[in-house]
Design a protein around this motif. Structure first.
Motif, PDB file in Angstrom:
ATOM      1  N   LYS A 188      -5.286 -11.129  -5.999  1.00 34.28           N
ATOM      2  CA  LYS A 188      -3.855 -11.014  -5.945  1.00 34.28           C
ATOM      3  C   LYS A 188      -3.315 -10.489  -7.257  1.00 34.28           C
ATOM      4  O   LYS A 188      -2.699 -11.424  -7.873  1.00 34.28           O
ATOM      5  CB  LYS A 188      -3.425 -12.387  -5.313  1.00 34.28           C
TER       6      LYS A 188
ATOM      7  N   VAL B  47      -2.199  -7.655  -0.345  1.00 36.04           N
ATOM      8  CA  VAL B  47      -3.717  -7.903  -0.734  1.00 36.04           C
ATOM      9  C   VAL B  47      -4.333  -6.788   0.011  1.00 36.04           C
ATOM     10  O   VAL B  47      -5.568  -6.240  -0.639  1.00 36.04           O
ATOM     11  CB  VAL B  47      -4.244  -9.392  -0.168  1.00 36.04           C
ATOM     12  N   GLU B  48      -4.103  -6.466   1.080  1.00 35.74           N
ATOM     13  CA  GLU B  48      -4.852  -5.196   1.821  1.00 35.74           C
ATOM     14  C   GLU B  48      -4.496  -3.950   1.095  1.00 35.74           C
ATOM     15  O   GLU B  48      -5.636  -3.256   1.186  1.00 35.74           O
ATOM     16  CB  GLU B  48      -4.268  -5.062   3.305  1.00 35.74           C
ATOM     17  N   GLY B  49      -3.359  -3.932   0.305  1.00 36.93           N
ATOM     18  CA  GLY B  49      -3.043  -2.883  -0.271  1.00 36.93           C
ATOM     19  C   GLY B  49      -4.127  -2.856  -1.503  1.00 36.93           C
ATOM     20  O   GLY B  49      -4.553  -1.585  -2.128  1.00 36.93           O
TER      21      GLY B  49
ATOM     22  N   ILE C 200      -7.062  -3.956  -1.666  1.00 35.78           N
ATOM     23  CA  ILE C 200      -8.355  -3.589  -1.355  1.00 35.78           C
ATOM     24  C   ILE C 200      -8.511  -2.219  -1.029  1.00 35.78           C
ATOM     25  O   ILE C 200      -9.529  -1.731  -1.628  1.00 35.78           O
ATOM     26  CB  ILE C 200      -8.707  -4.426  -0.072  1.00 35.78           C
ATOM     27  N   LYS C 201      -7.567  -1.792  -0.522  1.00 35.59           N
ATOM     28  CA  LYS C 201      -7.547  -0.148  -0.237  1.00 35.59           C
ATOM     29  C   LYS C 201      -7.460   0.450  -1.515  1.00 35.59           C
ATOM     30  O   LYS C 201      -8.223   1.590  -1.549  1.00 35.59           O
ATOM     31  CB  LYS C 201      -6.408   0.041   0.798  1.00 35.59           C
TER      32      LYS C 201
ATOM     33  N   SER D 112     -10.698   0.230  -3.622  1.00 31.80           N
ATOM     34  CA  SER D 112     -11.838   0.793  -2.828  1.00 31.80           C
ATOM     35  C   SER D 112     -11.884   2.367  -2.979  1.00 31.80           C
ATOM     36  O   SER D 112     -12.796   2.894  -2.554  1.00 31.80           O
ATOM     37  CB  SER D 112     -11.880   0.356  -1.250  1.00 31.80           C
TER      38      SER D 112
ATOM     39  N   ILE E 246     -16.758  -8.721   1.493  1.00 32.43           N
ATOM     40  CA  ILE E 246     -15.807  -7.558   1.471  1.00 32.43           C
ATOM     41  C   ILE E 246     -16.645  -6.240   0.877  1.00 32.43           C
ATOM     42  O   ILE E 246     -16.731  -5.321   1.414  1.00 32.43           O
ATOM     43  CB  ILE E 246     -14.441  -7.944   0.569  1.00 32.43           C
TER      44      ILE E 246
ATOM     45  N   LYS F  14     -17.592  -2.691   2.481  1.00 28.02           N
ATOM     46  CA  LYS F  14     -16.866  -1.795   2.167  1.00 28.02           C
ATOM     47  C   LYS F  14     -18.148  -0.490   1.740  1.00 28.02           C
ATOM     48  O   LYS F  14     -17.744   0.726   1.604  1.00 28.02           O
ATOM     49  CB  LYS F  14     -15.997  -1.682   0.737  1.00 28.02           C
TER      50      LYS F  14
END
Length: 428
Positions: free
Chosen positions: A176, A185-187, A189-190, A193, A214, A218
């Motif tokens: 975070k 959080v999804e942002g 990770i994206k 990545s 995760i 990925k």
């Protein structure tokens, strides 16, 4: 001027400089612009201080044949760095992540430098300016480059990979951090990545923590080298303890680090694994890890009078704060925590500060002091805690003689600059 021509001039210079206060003889000065400064206005001063060339993008500041006018200084710096990286053609390891980037980078550098001539990111110069400067600091004698990449919004890591074109990559974790810029959080990770996406597309190698599901998901279709303590690991590294320093086991060797907190195990393990991949001898890996001492306000251990200080004030986000508090709870004896606001959380700021507040007062810590506007707005129902809206209020209102015979955790975001506390603490 074409990039190839500029690169030829660059090769005759001592180094790249963007600050006239740090100019050395025969540097090449890039006149960058910021919100409150225009580097073009310092071009003549740079030449007078010994710069061999200056790169500017406002023609009225060209007062010498050694001033090179380009369309955009920043873009020219970035393109020159990309060209230089291709010119050298050395293996480059890139790393990013929400927490532990700089510590991991320092550990990797310590391990690889046992066998190779390395050039690594200095400090945390890991953005759209810092990455080019790191690449341009590499010379023909560099065997391996280690480039840290930071980001606070989408497409930033992708852009930095385009400049550095890494051959290897590692993501420390997804946490975070910079939620405001990434949109959650999804942002995060994206965004992080994007490094895996670049490496996979170009058939490059990724280093993966096999205990992180995760990361495993990925990189399922990537060319990868996995470390951990499970069946899919290419190299096994086991966590032993962190009381308070992390000890781990690797190839029947016990490695005793000078890093506190079990959260540092993954940082150490990554460095060991990368050393293994590049065939650094086991004993040399052990020596490098054991001799690494954290600095720059990152998990530093400081003794002052009767106070044992854990200074972790370089930065903070909910993930790192959570890990630091749970680790701190395990420390023996009387414990005091001074926690500063976490920045760049956007609409999640209130919720995340309340969550950390609730955690801090619920666990086995004897006293908790919160500093900052966000923590000040949190609801606190505990007689073991205090809160102040800003550092100055804390400094003037708190009786520092009360902090004694305790282990003290100091943690907050960089903007809080909580290392200022050290001078305020009693020395007897």
């Amino acid at each position: 001027m074409k990039t190839e021509q500029l690169h030829s001039l660059f090769l005759t210079c001592h180094s790249v400089c963007t600050d006239t206060r740090k100019i050395k003889k025969d540097d090449i000065f890039f006149a960058l612009k910021g919100d409150n400064f225009n580097g073009n206005t310092y071009a003549e001063q740079a030449l007078s201080k010994g710069a061999k060339y200056v790169v500017i993008d406002e023609a009225q500041y060209k007062t010498s044949t050694r001033a090179i006018v380009v369309k955009n200084v920043l873009e020219t710096l970035q393109e020159l760095a990309r060209f230089h990286r291709r010119f050298l053609n050395v293996p480059i390891i890139a790393l990013t992540g929400s927490n532990g980037k700089t510590t991991t980078k320092e550990l990797i550098n310590a391990v690889l430098s046992q066998k190779y001539k390395t050039t690594a990111t200095r400090g945390n110069l890991n953005n759209h300016i810092g990455v080019p400067l790191t690449l341009l600091a590499m010379g023909c004698n560099t065997d391996i480059g280690i480039v840290e990449m930071g980001a606070n919004h989408l497409k930033e890591i992708s852009f930095l990979c385009h400049i550095a074109t890494p051959d290897y990559g590692y993501i420390t974790n997804f946490g975070k951090a910079h939620l405001e810029g990434f949109g959650g959080v999804e942002g995060v990770i994206k965004g992080k990545s994007e490094m895996y996406d670049y490496l996979s597309t170009n058939n490059k190698t990724v280093f993966v923590n096999g205990n992180d599901t995760i990361q495993l998901n990925k990189t399922s279709t990537s060319k990868r080298f996995v470390f951990g303590n499970n069946a899919i690991a290419d190299v096994n590294i086991d966590f032993t303890e962190a009381q308070p320093f992390v000890i781990c086991k690797y190839n029947n060797l016990y490695i005793k680090s000078q890093l506190i907190g079990d959260y540092n195990f993954n940082n150490i393990a990554a460095a060991i694994a990368i050393g293994n991949y590049f065939k650094v001898e086991d004993k040399a890996i052990k020596t490098a890890i054991e001799n690494y001492i954290p600095n720059n306000n990152r998990s530093q251990i400081i003794k002052k009078g009767t106070i044992n200080i854990i200074l972790d004030a370089y930065n903070a986000n909910p993930t790192s704060m959570y890990a630091a508090l749970l680790n701190f709870e395990k420390q023996p004896g009387h414990k005091t925590a001074i926690l500063g606001d976490m920045f760049e959380l956007g609409v999640d700021a209130k919720k995340e500060h309340q969550s950390i507040t609730d955690l801090a007062i619920s666990i086995n810590i004897d006293r908790v002091i919160f500093i900052g506007d966000n923590f000040h707005q949190s609801e606190i129902h505990s007689d073991k805690s205090m809160k102040y809206s800003n550092f100055e209020d804390f400094k003037t209102q708190f009786d520092f003689s009360e902090i004694k015979n305790t282990t003290l955790l100091i943690k907050g975001s960089r903007g809080m600059a909580l290392e200022r506390l050290i001078d305020l603490l009693p020395s007897h």
